[in-house]
Design a protein around this motif. Structure first.
Motif, PDB file in Angstrom:
ATOM      1  N   SER A  25       0.780  -1.067   0.070  1.00  0.00           N
ATOM      2  CA  SER A  25       0.050   0.176  -0.110  1.00  0.00           C
ATOM      3  C   SER A  25       0.911   1.094   0.163  1.00  0.00           C
ATOM      4  O   SER A  25       2.180   1.056   0.089  1.00  0.00           O
ATOM      5  CB  SER A  25      -0.897  -0.093   1.328  1.00  0.00           C
ATOM      6  N   SER A  38      -4.633   1.046  -1.718  1.00  0.00           N
ATOM      7  CA  SER A  38      -4.231  -0.109  -1.678  1.00  0.00           C
ATOM      8  C   SER A  38      -4.845  -0.854  -2.824  1.00  0.00           C
ATOM      9  O   SER A  38      -6.150  -0.466  -3.538  1.00  0.00           O
ATOM     10  CB  SER A  38      -4.648  -0.848  -0.286  1.00  0.00           C
ATOM     11  N   TYR A  40      -7.321  -3.381  -4.812  1.00  0.00           N
ATOM     12  CA  TYR A  40      -8.948  -4.004  -4.348  1.00  0.00           C
ATOM     13  C   TYR A  40      -9.341  -4.817  -5.081  1.00  0.00           C
ATOM     14  O   TYR A  40      -9.280  -4.779  -6.357  1.00  0.00           O
ATOM     15  CB  TYR A  40      -9.678  -2.819  -4.094  1.00  0.00           C
ATOM     16  N   GLN A  50     -19.560  -2.926   1.792  1.00  0.00           N
ATOM     17  CA  GLN A  50     -18.765  -2.443   2.943  1.00  0.00           C
ATOM     18  C   GLN A  50     -18.952  -1.036   3.499  1.00  0.00           C
ATOM     19  O   GLN A  50     -19.111  -1.053   4.796  1.00  0.00           O
ATOM     20  CB  GLN A  50     -17.119  -2.398   2.277  1.00  0.00           C
ATOM     21  N   TRP A  91      -7.443   6.422   6.897  1.00  0.00           N
ATOM     22  CA  TRP A  91      -6.685   5.438   7.958  1.00  0.00           C
ATOM     23  C   TRP A  91      -6.446   6.107   9.171  1.00  0.00           C
ATOM     24  O   TRP A  91      -6.873   7.294   9.410  1.00  0.00           O
ATOM     25  CB  TRP A  91      -5.429   5.248   7.101  1.00  0.00           C
ATOM     26  N   HIS A 216      -5.866  -6.230  11.582  1.00  0.00           N
ATOM     27  CA  HIS A 216      -6.728  -5.405  11.492  1.00  0.00           C
ATOM     28  C   HIS A 216      -7.348  -4.706  12.599  1.00  0.00           C
ATOM     29  O   HIS A 216      -8.546  -4.096  12.394  1.00  0.00           O
ATOM     30  CB  HIS A 216      -7.880  -6.165  10.515  1.00  0.00           C
ATOM     31  N   THR A 227     -10.292  -2.348  11.080  1.00  0.00           N
ATOM     32  CA  THR A 227      -9.906  -1.930   9.390  1.00  0.00           C
ATOM     33  C   THR A 227     -10.303  -3.438   8.715  1.00  0.00           C
ATOM     34  O   THR A 227     -10.449  -4.191   9.247  1.00  0.00           O
ATOM     35  CB  THR A 227      -8.508  -1.510   9.107  1.00  0.00           C
ATOM     36  N   ASN A 228     -10.235  -3.005   7.276  1.00  0.00           N
ATOM     37  CA  ASN A 228     -10.369  -4.232   6.212  1.00  0.00           C
ATOM     38  C   ASN A 228     -11.687  -4.997   6.512  1.00  0.00           C
ATOM     39  O   ASN A 228     -11.873  -5.969   7.043  1.00  0.00           O
ATOM     40  CB  ASN A 228      -9.159  -5.082   6.604  1.00  0.00           C
ATOM     41  N   ASP A 230     -13.226  -6.051   4.062  1.00  0.00           N
ATOM     42  CA  ASP A 230     -13.306  -6.687   2.641  1.00  0.00           C
ATOM     43  C   ASP A 230     -14.235  -8.018   2.804  1.00  0.00           C
ATOM     44  O   ASP A 230     -14.610  -8.398   1.721  1.00  0.00           O
ATOM     45  CB  ASP A 230     -12.060  -7.003   2.001  1.00  0.00           C
TER      46      ASP A 230
END
Length: 330
Positions: A25, A38, A40, A50, A91, A216, A227-228, A230
């Motif tokens: 990233s 980043s 994806y 999400q 972030w 994460h 985070t994350n 996904d």
């Protein structure tokens, strides 16, 4: 910053003060705070789902999630000239949760419970009804049956080899023990299907993070950022707790006291029903580490066997008594 990253960032309204390379990233410093660019692999629809989940969290007062930012055209996923996808997300200045620090582990468990209390998408939040069809977890009974079939297939393949390496022999020596656990987990789940169906109806719109691990969870001073998302999906939320606990307990040699403290920490924020406790036990009972190791080996290049496979199998076997002791108290 390389040319590809620059081309992607040109499509965003960002005033970038500084950049630094991260693991796969680019970290971006902007007047509005940190951002991250980043890769994806998901679709635009997955990214919208999400953000829908993270928007629900923010509406409930949980602000520290990595929302995906739209580009100049309003799309969440930006593609380069090779159609490779990228996202820019908010972030946070922090570090990963320390898996050797009991205080941080328990804080991460309570953080998960807070997420679960908020991660329920009602009809007004679900702007796209297809989300529930696209992003629902596979039924656990189907998953376990499929995994058990895979174990039998791998055993058949290894038994058919005329010359076996050290890992293959170790797998066969351990197979009956772990496969018996796999069948027991499948059988216990079968007996609890009526209760599980009731739980699924109760949690029809409940969402799991899907990959809640120390990687994460960012410790940002006195706060935690998650985070994350996904892999977020509609599922019984105890699945997240199981995944995090298993990962931590494998690193902590299945410390029974720590495992119980993790459950207690979760229940201080969100109560687990009797059915959820039973489902947690079924998932813990299933020999997931053994199955994943066998599957990884089966799909690898067997012309050269990495010593890591043998070491991981030895570690799994070494921890087995402690794992069984923990499962008994569930």
């Amino acid at each position: 910053m390389n040319e590809r990253a620059l081309k992607i960032l040109e499509q965003y309204e960002l005033d970038i003060i500084g950049t630094r390379r991260g693991r796969g990233s680019w970290y971006l410093d902007t007047p509005g705070g940190f951002r991250i660019l980043s890769d994806y692999s998901g679709s635009e629809n997955r990214a919208r789902f999400q953000n829908c989940v993270m928007g629900k969290l923010r509406d409930g007062g949980y602000r520290n999630v990595d929302m995906i930012l739209p580009n100049r055209e309003g799309a969440l996923v930006t593609r380069d000239w090779e159609e490779k996808g990228y996202v820019v997300k908010e972030w946070f200045a922090g570090r990963e949760c320390d898996t050797s620090n009991e205080g941080e582990i328990l804080a991460a468990v309570q953080n998960l419970a807070r997420l679960h209390r908020l991660m329920r998408l009602d009809e007004t939040t679900l702007t796209d009804g297809s989300f529930q069809n696209l992003y629902a977890a596979r039924p656990l009974m189907v998953e376990l049956a499929s995994q058990n079939a895979q174990l039998r297939k791998i055993r058949g393949f290894i038994r058919g080899r005329s010359r076996r390496n050290a890992f293959e022999q170790g797998f066969l020596d351990s197979y009956e023990h772990y496969y018996a656990q796999a069948l027991e987990a499948e059988g216990e789940l079968s007996l609890a299907m009526d209760r599980l169906a009731d739980l699924q109806r109760e949690q029809e719109n409940a969402v799991c993070h899907g990959d809640y691990s120390h990687h994460h969870i960012l410790i940002c001073g006195s706060e935690i950022a998650t985070t994350n998302f996904d892999s977020c999906r509609f599922d019984t939320q105890v699945s997240d707790l199981y995944y995090f606990m298993r990962k931590i307990l494998e690193k902590q040699e299945w410390n029974r006291r720590l495992g119980l403290r993790m459950i207690d920490a979760y229940m201080q924020v969100r109560t687990l029903s009797g059915t959820e406790r039973r489902l947690l036990r079924v998932r813990m009972l299933y020999p997931e580490k053994f199955r994943k190791l066998a599957g990884s080996y089966y799909f690898s290049n067997k012309a050269w066997i990495s010593r890591q496979y043998i070491e991981k199998l030895e570690k799994t076997n070494r921890q087995e008594c402690a794992r069984q002791d923990f499962i008994k108290i569930l």
